[in-house]
Design an enzyme around this catalytic site. Sequence first.
Site, PDB file in Angstrom:
ATOM      1  N   CYS A   4      -1.227   5.431   8.955  1.00  0.00           N
ATOM      2  CA  CYS A   4      -1.833   4.636   8.772  1.00  0.00           C
ATOM      3  C   CYS A   4      -2.345   4.296   7.540  1.00  0.00           C
ATOM      4  CB  CYS A   4      -1.624   3.371   9.765  1.00  0.00           C
ATOM      5  SG  CYS A   4      -3.364   3.552  10.988  1.00  0.00           S
TER       6      CYS A   4
ATOM      7  N   ARG B 167       0.470  -1.006   0.264  1.00  0.00           N
ATOM      8  CA  ARG B 167       0.152  -0.393  -0.005  1.00  0.00           C
ATOM      9  C   ARG B 167       1.087   1.263  -0.345  1.00  0.00           C
ATOM     10  NH1 ARG B 167      -4.320   0.356   4.275  1.00  0.00           N
ATOM     11  NH2 ARG B 167      -5.565   1.957   2.894  1.00  0.00           N
TER      12      ARG B 167
END
Length: 277
Positions: free
Chosen positions: A235, A177
């Site tokens: 995050c 990611r």
Amino acid sequence: MPTTPILISADELPEAMLSDHPPVILDVRWQLGDRHGHDHYREGHIPGAVFVDLDAELAAPATPERGRHPLPDIADLQAAARRWGIDNGSSVVVYDDIGNLASARAWWLLRWAGLTDVRMLDGGLGAWRTAGLRVSSGDATPRTGSVTLTGGHLPTVDIDDVPGSPAQLLDARAAERFRGEAEPMDPRAGHIPGAISAPTAANIGPDGTFLPADVLRERFSTLGIGADTDVIAYCGSGVNAAHEIAALEIAGFTGILFPGSWSQWSSDPGRPVETGA
């Protein structure tokens, strides 16, 4: 080094539960893409543990402007903490079944709100089961607590504070990611310019327990983190980043949470994005 304990082991928790001042135990069963946390809790949890709904109780409603898990209003968090049975001066133990990657949000949030004795069960429910300790099913019925909470006891940064900050950005998401190869949840793939990939999953061993302090210290030192380094952790939505802050503290460093994280950043088309390693 942190002045209050961050972790409690599966061997230590039963003794604490039988003490004159037993902790309030919170089961934060949550995982990205799994909306059945309460069902998992009912199937088996630590005796006396209260289920905590991360989406509804540890976050305000999601918006593109604030991200998928904005910090809750302090009044809402206080009402929830009282439902869980927390008083002023209570000790609290939180856990989940994924190495505290979810329950770290409760650990961080309650400390942000002024509680000082909040610990994670190292290894979570898996460690409890491995120790041969019994579990309960169904729902616990906690007494009503009387805690008073106030926000701001731990540092945070807003989205506008991130650009140009001298702090080192640590991206706690999975490496793919970060590189922009996959993005299952948010509008754009990639990472905040200047961030370093530091996947939270690398803070724990195969059994879900945190790596030893010296190993974590070496990990963060290799990433350029030193005793005087300011660190901002983010995050996807501010959940796993709380786990990163816990790992930093165990290693002897400190971290600042960016609550909006990538879900907020990537929703603003005016914010720059980088891809690749």
